[in-house]
Write an enzyme that holds these catalytic residues in place. Structure first.
Site, PDB file in Angstrom:
ATOM      1  N   ASP A 155       0.830  -1.201   0.000  1.00  0.00           N
ATOM      2  CA  ASP A 155       0.000   0.000   0.000  1.00  0.00           C
ATOM      3  C   ASP A 155       0.872   1.263   0.000  1.00  0.00           C
ATOM      4  O   ASP A 155       1.691   1.446   0.911  1.00  0.00           O
ATOM      5  CB  ASP A 155      -0.863  -0.019   1.267  1.00  0.00           C
ATOM      6  CG  ASP A 155      -2.212   0.625   1.061  1.00  0.00           C
ATOM      7  OD1 ASP A 155      -2.356   1.400   0.109  1.00  0.00           O
ATOM      8  OD2 ASP A 155      -3.127   0.352   1.851  1.00  0.00           O
ATOM      9  N   ASP A 156       0.718   2.106  -1.024  1.00  0.00           N
ATOM     10  CA  ASP A 156       1.376   3.425  -1.052  1.00  0.00           C
ATOM     11  C   ASP A 156       2.903   3.376  -1.179  1.00  0.00           C
ATOM     12  O   ASP A 156       3.591   4.292  -0.721  1.00  0.00           O
ATOM     13  CB  ASP A 156       1.055   4.244   0.212  1.00  0.00           C
ATOM     14  CG  ASP A 156      -0.397   4.688   0.281  1.00  0.00           C
ATOM     15  OD1 ASP A 156      -1.232   4.109  -0.434  1.00  0.00           O
ATOM     16  OD2 ASP A 156      -0.706   5.618   1.046  1.00  0.00           O
ATOM     17  N   CYS A 170      -6.254   3.993  -3.559  1.00  0.00           N
ATOM     18  CA  CYS A 170      -6.238   2.550  -3.281  1.00  0.00           C
ATOM     19  C   CYS A 170      -7.322   1.759  -4.004  1.00  0.00           C
ATOM     20  O   CYS A 170      -7.024   0.848  -4.774  1.00  0.00           O
ATOM     21  CB  CYS A 170      -6.375   2.300  -1.782  1.00  0.00           C
ATOM     22  SG  CYS A 170      -5.141   3.144  -0.782  1.00  0.00           S
ATOM     23  N   HIS A 217      -9.458  -3.448  -1.839  1.00  0.00           N
ATOM     24  CA  HIS A 217      -9.731  -2.463  -0.798  1.00  0.00           C
ATOM     25  C   HIS A 217     -10.982  -2.917  -0.060  1.00  0.00           C
ATOM     26  O   HIS A 217     -11.999  -3.196  -0.686  1.00  0.00           O
ATOM     27  CB  HIS A 217      -9.945  -1.072  -1.400  1.00  0.00           C
ATOM     28  CG  HIS A 217      -9.875   0.017  -0.376  1.00  0.00           C
ATOM     29  ND1 HIS A 217     -10.904   0.297   0.480  1.00  0.00           N
ATOM     30  CD2 HIS A 217      -8.881   0.869  -0.038  1.00  0.00           C
ATOM     31  CE1 HIS A 217     -10.557   1.285   1.292  1.00  0.00           C
ATOM     32  NE2 HIS A 217      -9.332   1.651   0.995  1.00  0.00           N
ATOM     33  N   ASP A 264       0.020  -0.477  -5.038  1.00  0.00           N
ATOM     34  CA  ASP A 264      -1.183   0.041  -5.707  1.00  0.00           C
ATOM     35  C   ASP A 264      -0.964   1.430  -6.323  1.00  0.00           C
ATOM     36  O   ASP A 264      -1.664   1.822  -7.238  1.00  0.00           O
ATOM     37  CB  ASP A 264      -2.401   0.035  -4.777  1.00  0.00           C
ATOM     38  CG  ASP A 264      -2.178   0.760  -3.451  1.00  0.00           C
ATOM     39  OD1 ASP A 264      -1.065   1.271  -3.200  1.00  0.00           O
ATOM     40  OD2 ASP A 264      -3.134   0.807  -2.647  1.00  0.00           O
ATOM     41  N   HIS A 265       0.022   2.169  -5.832  1.00  0.00           N
ATOM     42  CA  HIS A 265       0.412   3.469  -6.412  1.00  0.00           C
ATOM     43  C   HIS A 265       1.563   4.006  -5.584  1.00  0.00           C
ATOM     44  O   HIS A 265       2.005   3.341  -4.642  1.00  0.00           O
ATOM     45  CB  HIS A 265      -0.755   4.478  -6.410  1.00  0.00           C
ATOM     46  CG  HIS A 265      -1.517   4.476  -5.122  1.00  0.00           C
ATOM     47  ND1 HIS A 265      -0.978   4.951  -3.956  1.00  0.00           N
ATOM     48  CD2 HIS A 265      -2.755   4.010  -4.810  1.00  0.00           C
ATOM     49  CE1 HIS A 265      -1.855   4.789  -2.973  1.00  0.00           C
ATOM     50  NE2 HIS A 265      -2.930   4.205  -3.453  1.00  0.00           N
TER      51      HIS A 265
END
Length: 517
Positions: A11-12, A50, A104, A300-301
Site C-alpha cells: 500500500d502506497d 487505493c 480495498h 497500488d500506487h
C-alpha cells in the site's frame, strides 16, 4: 506451467528501494528478490488511490470501465460482472487465498473482498487492523495521539503486535498448509505499510538518522502547475501532529524539520515492510516451494514525499503513479536452484546493506492493468482477450497487454527522436485523477463520484508526461475532450522531476490525439 503464484501488493509504496537506485533506503530482502527477477523501472498505476487502482489491476480494466474513482461502488453491480485475476486462476484449478489488504475492503469489494467469486476461502484480515487510526502514538508529553509520524513500541500496541506482522504469520501458515495439500495456489498478500499513519516498530528509526534525511529535491509548488492538478493532502492535515502545526490551506508548506521527519518515517516503514517480505520469502524456501512458485511484487500506487509541495498520493505525477514491479519466475528470470539451495535467505536490514543488482531491468513503460494477462501467460493459461469497445457486458477480457514479451533482455531501441511517427511505436501508460473543481477544495483529494466535475487524463511515455484536465459528467461517466480546463506537459530528459510545465508554450496536438486513442 502449473507454477504457484505468490502475489505481494504493498500500500502506497513508491520505488524507494535499493534495486531502484535509492541510496538511502535499507531494503535488502526486496533487493534480493529483484536480483532474481525481471524488474520494470517504469511501471505505473491507473489511478493514485487505493480502491480504484486495486479494482483496476485485479480486473485488468481501467477506472473508466470499472466506473470506480472513489470507494463507494462495487463494479459487478455498477459497471459489469467482470472476472478478476484470482477468480480466473480459481476457475482454472488454483486454490486462491487472500491475506491482508488485497482488494480495498468495504463497498468497493462488496464488504467481502469479492469472496466467493475471487477466493477459495474467506480472506484473512489481521485482528489489529481496526486499531490503525486509533490513538496509539506516544507524544513527547507521554500522552497517546493519532499522529502521522508514529514510531511505536510494539509490546505497547493493542494485542502486542501490528497488522503486517499478523499478515506475514498467516501467509506463512498458509504456505505450510499448501505444501501438504500438493495443490496449485495463488496466494495474494497485501501489506499496509507505508500507508499512513507511518506506524512501525521504533527500532527502525535507527537506520535513518534525521541529519541524513534530505528534503525533496523540489519542495515548492511549480510556478506553472495548474491549480486543478494540485492535491492539498487533506488526509495528512487531519492527523493530530500535523493539525497542531496550523498549516495554511491548500499550499502549506509544512515546516522543514517536520518534512524530514515524515520522510524519515516513510523510509523506516519501508524497512519494516522489507523485513516482512524477507520473512515471507524465506518461508517459501523453508517449505521447499521457491523453485515452483513465481513471485510478483508491486504496489497500488506511489506517494509524494514533499515533491511539488505535495504529500500523499491523489495526483497524476510520477511520484504518485509510479510503482515498483518485479516478476520472479524460476527457470525463466533466474536458473532453477539446486536441491536444498536457499533462493531467499532472510537478510537483516540492520546488518546487511549491500544493494543487489536486478537480474533483468526493463525500461519499457508499462501499466498495472497488464498484470492479469501477464500472470495468465506466465502460468500457461489462455490469456484473456483484449476488451472490445464497449466492454460493459463482457465478463472476461483485459485492457492491458501481457508483459512477457519484455522479459528478454534485448528490448531494442529505448526512447526515440521526438518524431510523431516514432512516438506511436512507444508504449505509454495511462493514469487519471478526478477533481471536484478547478481550484483545491477540502474534497479535491478524494471527491465522491457525484462531486466529480473534471478528470485529469495523463499519459506517460519514456520521453514525456502529458496531462489534460477535461470536463467530466459523473452521471453518465463521460469526459468531454472539447472542454479542456488545463494541461501539463513535461519533458523527461530535461525535467525528470516534472517541475516545468511547457503545455502552454508548445504544440502538442499529436499527443492529444494519442490520449484520445
Amino acid at each position: 506451467d502449473g507454477m504457484n503464484i505468490l502475489f505481494i501488493v504493498v500500500d502506497d509504496l513508491r520505488p524507494v528501494l535499493g534495486c531502484y537506485g535509492d541510496k538511502l533506503v535499507k531494503s535488502p530482502n526486496i533487493d534480493q528478490l529483484a536480483s532474481r527477477s525481471v524488474v520494470f523501472s517504469n511501471a505505473y498505476a491507473q489511478q493514485a488511490l487505493c480502491a480504484p487502482s486495486r479494482v483496476s489491476f485485479l480486473t485488468g480494466r481501467r477506472p473508466d470501465t470499472t466506473r470506480l474513482y472513489d470507494f463507494y461502488s462495487y463494479w459487478r453491480v455498477h459497471a459489469g460482472n467482470y472476472s478478476t485475476m484470482p477468480q480466473y486462476f480459481k476457475e482454472n484449478g488454483y486454490v486462491t487465498l487472500s491475506v491482508g489488504k488485497v482488494f480495498h475492503p468495504g463497498v468497493s469489494s462488496n464488504h467481502s473482498d469479492d469472496y466467493p467469486y475471487s477466493w477459495s476461502i474467506p480472506p484473512f484480515h489481521p485482528s489489529t487492523e481496526k486499531y490503525e487510526n486509533d490513538k496509539t502514538c506516544r507524544g513527547k508529553d507521554g500522552k497517546l495521539y493519532a499522529n502521522l509520524v508514529c514510531p511505536v513500541d510494539v509490546t505497547e500496541m493493542p494485542k502486542g503486535t501490528l497488522p503486517d506482522i499478523q499478515s506475514t504469520a498467516e501467509a506463512i501458515r498458509l504456505l505450510n498448509v499448501m505444501k501438504d495439500k500438493k495443490q496449485k495456489f495463488f496466494l495474494a498478500v497485501g501489506y499496509h505499510k507505508p500507508h499512513i499513519p507511518l506506524r512501525y516498530p521504533q527500532e527502525f528509526l535507527k537506520l535513518y538518522p534525521l541529519e541524513n534525511i534530505p528534503l525533496a529535491p523540489d519542495p515548492w509548488v511549480p510556478e506553472k502547475l495548474p491549480s486543478v492538478a494540485y492535491n492539498p493532502w487533506t488526509d495528512i492535515r487531519r492527523r493530530d501532529d500535523v493539525e497542531a502545526l496550523n498549516v495554511s490551506f491548500p499550499y502549506g508548506p509544512l515546516p522543514e524539520e517536520f518534512q524530514r521527519q515524515i520522510r524519515q518515517s516513510y523510509y523506516a516503514a519501508v524497512s519494516y515492510l522489507d523485513v516482512q517480505v524477507g520473512l515471507l520469502l524465506s518461508a517459501l524456501d523453508n517449505v521447499g516451494l521457491s523453485n515452483n512458485t513465481m513471485v510478483v511484487f508491486t504496489a497500488d500506487h506511489g506517494w509524494s514525499l514533499g515533491e511539488h509541495g505535495e504529500w500523499a498520493k491523489y495526483s497524476n505525477f510520477d511520484v504518485a503513479t509510479r510503482v515498483p514491479l518485479m516478476f520472479y519466475v524460476p527457470g525463466m528470470t533466474t536458473p532453477s536452484a539446486s536441491q536444498g539451495m536457499r533462493v531467499f535467505p532472510y537478510l537483516d536490514p540492520f546488518s546487511h546493506n549491500v544493494n543487489s543488482v536486478p537480474q533483468g531491468q526493463s525500461k519499457k513503460v508499462v501499466e498495472l492493468v497488464s498484470l492479469f494477462p501477464t500472470l495468465a501467460e506466465l502460468a500457461g493459461l489462455q490469456v484473456p482477450p483484449a476488451c472490445p469497445e464497449p466492454s460493459l457486458h463482457v465478463g472476461l477480457c483485459t485492457e492491458g497487454t501481457s508483459l512477457v514479451r519484455y522479459f528478454s533482455a534485448s528490448e531494442g531501441k529505448e526512447g526515440c527522436g521526438g518524431t510523431a511517427r516514432c512516438f506511436y511505436e512507444e508504449p505509454a501508460a495511462l493514469s487519471q485523477y478526478p477533481r471536484p473543481a478547478d481550484t483545491p477544495q477540502w474534497n479535491s483529494d478524494k471527491p465522491k463520484l457525484k462531486d466529480i466535475r473534471i478528470m485529469g487524463y495523463s499519459m506517460r511515455t519514456i520521453d514525456y508526461r502529458y496531462t489534460v484536465w477535461v470536463q467530466f459528467n459523473p452521471k453518465n461517466f463521460t469526459a468531454n475532450f472539447e472542454d479542456v480546463h488545463a494541461g501539463e506537459l513535461y519533458v523527461m530528459e530535461t525535467d525528470p522531476n516534472q517541475d516545468y510545465n511547457i503545455y502552454n508554450n508548445t504544440s502538442h496536438g499529436w499527443l492529444f490525439k494519442k490520449v484520445l486513442g
